[in-house]
Write an enzyme that holds these catalytic residues in place. Sequence first.
Site, short mmCIF file in Angstrom:
data_model
loop_
_atom_site.label_atom_id
_atom_site.label_comp_id
_atom_site.label_asym_id
_atom_site.label_seq_id
_atom_site.Cartn_x
_atom_site.Cartn_y
_atom_site.Cartn_z
N MET A 1 -10.42 7.02 28.48
CA MET A 1 -9.78 5.88 29.10
C MET A 1 -9.31 4.78 28.20
O MET A 1 -8.17 4.35 28.04
CB MET A 1 -10.44 5.27 30.40
CG MET A 1 -10.48 6.31 31.46
SD MET A 1 -9.07 6.76 32.28
CE MET A 1 -8.38 5.11 32.94
N ASP B 1 -15.57 1.21 18.86
CA ASP B 1 -16.59 2.08 19.51
C ASP B 1 -17.73 2.08 18.70
O ASP B 1 -17.63 1.30 17.64
CB ASP B 1 -15.87 3.51 19.43
CG ASP B 1 -16.29 4.42 20.80
OD1 ASP B 1 -17.75 4.76 20.55
OD2 ASP B 1 -15.87 4.70 21.57
N VAL C 1 -19.13 4.02 28.57
CA VAL C 1 -19.62 5.00 29.47
C VAL C 1 -20.11 4.28 30.83
O VAL C 1 -20.39 2.97 30.86
CB VAL C 1 -21.08 5.76 28.89
CG1 VAL C 1 -20.55 6.92 28.07
CG2 VAL C 1 -21.94 4.74 28.29
N GLU C 2 -19.94 5.02 31.81
CA GLU C 2 -20.20 4.51 33.22
C GLU C 2 -21.87 4.31 33.30
O GLU C 2 -22.50 5.19 34.13
CB GLU C 2 -19.29 5.42 34.19
CG GLU C 2 -19.64 4.86 35.68
CD GLU C 2 -18.38 3.79 35.74
OE1 GLU C 2 -18.04 3.20 34.72
OE2 GLU C 2 -18.21 3.32 36.92
N LYS D 1 -23.19 -1.53 30.08
CA LYS D 1 -22.04 -2.62 30.20
C LYS D 1 -22.64 -3.84 30.31
O LYS D 1 -21.96 -4.84 29.84
CB LYS D 1 -21.37 -2.22 31.76
CG LYS D 1 -20.57 -0.92 31.44
CD LYS D 1 -19.51 -0.69 32.39
CE LYS D 1 -19.01 0.73 32.85
NZ LYS D 1 -17.88 0.96 32.11
N SER E 1 -15.35 2.48 37.27
CA SER E 1 -14.47 2.78 38.35
C SER E 1 -15.60 2.91 39.66
O SER E 1 -15.14 3.17 40.65
CB SER E 1 -14.09 4.50 38.29
OG SER E 1 -15.09 5.16 37.41
N HIS F 1 -8.80 -1.64 36.75
CA HIS F 1 -8.92 -0.46 36.93
C HIS F 1 -7.75 0.63 36.79
O HIS F 1 -7.14 0.47 37.87
CB HIS F 1 -9.75 0.00 38.23
CG HIS F 1 -10.32 1.38 38.62
ND1 HIS F 1 -10.00 2.03 39.68
CD2 HIS F 1 -10.67 2.23 37.67
CE1 HIS F 1 -10.60 3.23 39.52
NE2 HIS F 1 -11.19 3.49 38.46
N GLU G 1 -5.95 -1.18 39.82
CA GLU G 1 -6.35 -1.94 40.86
C GLU G 1 -7.09 -3.12 40.06
O GLU G 1 -7.88 -2.97 39.06
CB GLU G 1 -7.60 -0.88 41.55
CG GLU G 1 -6.92 -0.03 42.34
CD GLU G 1 -8.31 0.95 42.97
OE1 GLU G 1 -8.15 1.39 43.93
OE2 GLU G 1 -9.47 1.00 42.14
N ASN H 1 -9.99 5.47 45.04
CA ASN H 1 -10.95 6.54 45.04
C ASN H 1 -11.62 6.67 46.37
O ASN H 1 -12.10 7.64 46.83
CB ASN H 1 -12.00 6.37 44.19
CG ASN H 1 -11.33 6.67 42.50
OD1 ASN H 1 -10.39 7.42 42.54
ND2 ASN H 1 -11.77 6.52 41.55
P1 NAI Z 1 -15.67 8.56 27.62
O1 NAI Z 1 -17.04 9.15 27.77
O2 NAI Z 1 -14.43 9.39 27.35
O3 NAI Z 1 -15.57 7.35 26.73
C1 NAI Z 1 -16.41 6.47 26.60
C2 NAI Z 1 -16.53 5.88 25.17
O4 NAI Z 1 -17.29 4.64 24.94
C3 NAI Z 1 -17.16 6.68 24.24
O5 NAI Z 1 -16.05 7.06 22.96
C4 NAI Z 1 -18.39 6.28 23.59
O6 NAI Z 1 -18.62 6.52 22.23
C5 NAI Z 1 -18.05 4.63 23.84
N1 NAI Z 1 -19.05 3.80 24.08
C6 NAI Z 1 -20.29 4.00 24.63
N2 NAI Z 1 -21.18 2.89 24.66
C7 NAI Z 1 -20.58 2.15 23.78
C8 NAI Z 1 -20.77 0.75 23.46
N3 NAI Z 1 -21.97 0.34 23.63
N4 NAI Z 1 -20.07 0.16 22.42
C9 NAI Z 1 -18.69 0.85 22.02
N5 NAI Z 1 -18.41 1.87 22.58
C10 NAI Z 1 -19.61 2.66 23.30
O7 NAI Z 1 -15.51 7.85 29.01
P2 NAI Z 1 -14.20 7.59 30.13
O8 NAI Z 1 -13.75 8.70 30.91
O9 NAI Z 1 -13.31 6.99 29.00
O10 NAI Z 1 -14.51 6.27 30.83
C11 NAI Z 1 -14.79 5.10 30.39
C12 NAI Z 1 -14.93 3.81 31.60
O11 NAI Z 1 -13.91 4.15 32.32
C13 NAI Z 1 -15.94 4.20 32.64
O12 NAI Z 1 -16.44 2.93 33.24
C14 NAI Z 1 -15.36 5.06 33.72
O13 NAI Z 1 -15.78 5.08 34.98
C15 NAI Z 1 -13.86 4.34 33.77
N6 NAI Z 1 -12.94 5.10 34.25
C16 NAI Z 1 -12.79 6.38 33.93
C17 NAI Z 1 -11.71 7.29 34.39
C18 NAI Z 1 -11.40 8.85 34.03
O14 NAI Z 1 -10.70 9.54 34.61
N7 NAI Z 1 -12.19 9.41 33.08
C19 NAI Z 1 -10.73 6.61 35.35
C20 NAI Z 1 -10.85 5.46 35.55
C21 NAI Z 1 -11.99 4.50 34.93
#
Ligand code: NAI
Length: 684
Positions: free
Chosen positions: A319, A338, A392-393, A398, A420, A441, A453, A491
């Site tokens: 995302m 990151d 990460v979720e 966070k 999300s 979102h 959203e 969702n």
């Molecule tokens: P992902 O796992 O693909 O990416 C998360 C990234 O955050 C990773 O690259 C990780 O290295 C990095 N990270 C983790 N802790 C960190 C920190 N303390 N500082 C800096 N970077 C850090 O996850 P994704 O799927 O991109 O989801 C991210 C957020 O978006 C979550 O909150 C998720 O719920 C939300 N979301 C996801 C959707 C999806 O379809 N995947 C849709 C809408 C929202």
Amino acid sequence: MAEKQKKYLNWKAETDDEGILWCHLDVPDRSANVLSSAVLEEFERFITDVEADLPLGLVILSDKQSGFIAGANIDEFISIKDSEEALEYTRRIHKLFNRLEALACPSLSLIHGFCLGGGLELALACRYRVALDDPKTRIGLPEVLLGIHPGFGGSMRMIRQIGALQAMPLMLAGRAVDGRKALKLGLIDRLVPERQLHRAARAMIRQQVPQKKASAWARLAGHNMLRPLVAGFMRRELRRKANKEHYPAPFALIDVWEKHGGDEKDMLDAEARSIAKLFITDSSRNLVRLYKLQERLKSKDSEVDFKAQHVHVIGAGVMGGDIAAWCVLQGLSVTLQDREPKFIAPAMKRAHKLFKRKLKQTRLITAAMDRLIPDHKALGVEKADVIIEAIVENAEAKITLFKELEPRIKDTAILASNTSSIPLDDISRQLKAPERLIGIHFFNPVAKMQLVEVVHSASTSSAWLDRATAFCRQISRLPVPVKSSPGFLVNRILTPYLLEAVALWEEGVTAEQIDRTAKSFGMPMGPVELADTVGLDICLSVAKNMADTLNITIPDTLQQMVDKGHLGKKSGRGFYTYDKGKPGKNKNAPLSSMTDIEDRMILRILNECAACLREQIVEDADLLDAGMVFGTGFAPFRGGPMHYARARGLEDVVAGLAGLEAKYGERFSPDASWQALIHANDPG
Ligand code: NAI
């Protein structure tokens, strides 16, 4: 220049020293020109004046910054009562554009920005078209997106101009092209930089260069012998993408061309008769309704004038990486953070691919890459106007991050999370200024899904909500404000639908039949394939998250499949088995005799919609409809789930739910708010 006519409200006509008449369109009190009846009536008078006193040439141009002409006036479509009225309206415009085309002097449209629908149809009736070489130039006939087809002579003239093989796919998809593509296709004669626009127009008029027409080769498909074959092929291709019952307009366009494409006059007449019927279909009315909802989401509803220049995104995963790239594509500078550079690299690669696809020119791609700055040291935080967290979720992670960020950011910066499922209050209550945290979102894939959203918690202030909404508009996304609550809006409504699909599967209905049923209702993808695509682990975690508060039961199958590592498309196996990302579907899968498959899925959606309205997750039913269509692709031709419920009859929906409750249990129990909705719909 001498000002020739002062009697027009929307048009301004001036004759220059060479005798060329420049006719500027500038519809008062609108940011974009549209061809309303008033504008066209004035144009009729104008053409009469021109016919009576012919200039050396006529140039039609727009004084609006947004572009040439954005199309016809959609509001007037809604007021058309019946086919007769529609036919009269269309024929009158045909006559007018025929007169423009028949002028004894050369005519030219000078195009910048949007030249769409009726705007292009007017331009096509001119002898020449000159356009500005700029990425904002967009030329096309998108009428099918409103459930009609071109009706101001555009179908005949576009085919005549560039040939059916090029014109029909554009019109059937409602696709607009940029200036370069338009030049290549032969839709325009010249593509020039701003400083040469007027000079190029003058030169074309003076030189009276021969008019561009489709080559003999391009015209071949329109030959009487070939047309039925080509039309048959087009119809087959179209059937793969659209259902004729749901979207009759593109099929009607093929019919018109097949039967009447051999004769221009005949084709114009058939176009008028066909569009007169389409105007009053439910499909068109509902698509127009969605267009209006989209306009509502786009239009500014507060005084806030927030404009971001720099966005800082934290988390370069699926995302975060895509949000960063999208913001860059919208002209912003972005720092992408990151934990380590190696986590940012894949996002940079994906962004480059997106820029290449969307921007095409090396110069623009390089400039976009320059605006996307990898930033594992978080140097962009202090300078950013918007900070978006997409790590990460995990609530703890966070909270730690936001506590670190809060003292460092600018006073004016938006502080947002893309979570999300984590309640915003859980994070904001740990902050010094909880009113500041907002949820933005996005949906996956970011570049495709228009909806965002904008989530507010109990403590979020309206000032920050307004700013976040303004930011979403700035980056060309459609913001729907929602209350923080499990699953937010989209969702939450989608989850019972997906779970019902799993329950049906557990009862022995095949994935193929479930998906086919949903698609024949009008969903872009069946729920089983959708669950596989999103990832069964993600579906399970969203469902678990909501189960505590929303009293939903999760079918055992989901947990079992996740335990086995069958996560869907990403693991190669879920409900379907995947080969190179494509689900292996069995065309001969046995059919269940169950008769309520569609209702079981759709009525669960509708019931959850009613619950969301009762809990005021979203302000009103129209916003809910917009959220579901632009966030999930809910059958657009039905105008959104609540609109569908009203069209079907709210009492019928409640009776359907009650019947399913008696058969399958309390998950179908009609929500308490239906009676109030019925009363509001028909207070008498
Ligand atoms: P992902 O796992 O693909 O990416 C998360 C990234 O955050 C990773 O690259 C990780 O290295 C990095 N990270 C983790 N802790 C960190 C920190 N303390 N500082 C800096 N970077 C850090 O996850 P994704 O799927 O991109 O989801 C991210 C957020 O978006 C979550 O909150 C998720 O719920 C939300 N979301 C996801 C959707 C999806 O379809 N995947 C849709 C809408 C929202």
